[in-house]
Design a protein around this motif. Structure first.
Motif: not given
Length: 249
Positions: A214-218, A225-249
């Motif tokens: 039910i969760r991976y990091g933030n 979101l129904q099973p078998g469906h997807w959604m793209q992460l927005n800019t805010i979620l992406l930035k927080n995910l990058f920070k969590l992973a110590s990642f710089q694009e």
């Protein structure tokens, strides 16, 4: 625009940057018929012929943006791109990319459902999976067997499985008033080894018969979101995910 060969192929999803460097050292990568060199720069508009293990790698120039999508994996799907048994694969449901390909951030076994992340950036995928970053994974688990506080303490302190010792960061019992041999728990751990959760409970003589991430990091699996469906992460979620992973694009 020029880019180092290992960075380019990593972004394309063929391996992590270190993995590509190892391929180059083993002379498995060539450019225009000549063995590639680590750090060799590629003109993205005119890349020439790049091959990995004799396979031509198509390079289509476009401005690169890191993307991450969240997929709600149903039971019965596998996490490989191809399957000899012709079983359903998670990649069949993902949106098409023009120049890059989706890389799975870890895997869920065929009987596990729930949140699965995909990115077009191999370096980000590697950072999200790397044990050093200790990124939390949270699951709902239904367990068959006798579970008391002693068992929970054992699982939190660590049990020995095939790949070494493993421990839950937290275990929370759900629906404690319901009397049943099947009990639900919410657990958190900071790594994702193959079938690790199932092996851990097996060590305390319990069987996992339902497993839902039910969760991976933030990133939390939306209830809408129904099973078998997807959604793209927005800019805010992406930035927080990058920070969590110590990642710089």
């Amino acid at each position: 625009m020029n880019q180092k060969i290992q960075k380019l192929l990593s972004h394309l999803g063929y391996a992590s940057r270190r993995g590509i460097e190892q391929m180059i050292l083993e002379k498995e990568v060539s450019i225009n018929g000549k063995t590639a060199i680590i750090g060799q720069r590629i003109n993205l508009k005119h890349p020439g012929q790049i091959m990995i293990k004799g396979q031509i790698i198509p390079i289509k120039y476009q401005k690169y943006h890191t993307k991450v999508i969240l997929y709600n994996k149903p039971e019965g799907e596998i996490c490989t791109k191809k399957d000899q048994k012709n079983r359903n694969t998670v990649f069949n449901r993902l949106p098409l990319l023009d120049a890059y390909r989706w890389i799975s951030v870890g895997r869920l076994d065929i009987n596990t459902k729930g949140l699965l992340l995909f990115t077009n950036n191999g370096n980000l995928a590697n950072q999200l999976m790397h044990p050093k970053n200790k990124i939390e994974r949270e699951y709902y688990i239904r367990v068959f067997g006798y579970v008391n506080n002693k068992i929970i303490n054992i699982l939190q302190n660590g049990v020995k499985i095939k790949t070494g010792y493993a421990a839950f960061k937290s275990i929370e019992s759900i629906n404690t008033r319901i009397v049943s041999k099947n009990k639900w728990f919410k657990v958190v751990l900071c790594e994702g080894k193959n079938r690790e959760i199932r092996h851990m409970w097996k060590q305390v003589k319990c069987q996992v018969n339902r497993l839902i991430r039910i969760r991976y990091g933030n990133i939390i699996l939306p209830k809408t979101l129904q099973p078998g469906h997807w959604m793209q992460l927005n800019t805010i979620l992406l930035k927080n995910l990058f920070k969590l992973a110590s990642f710089q694009e």
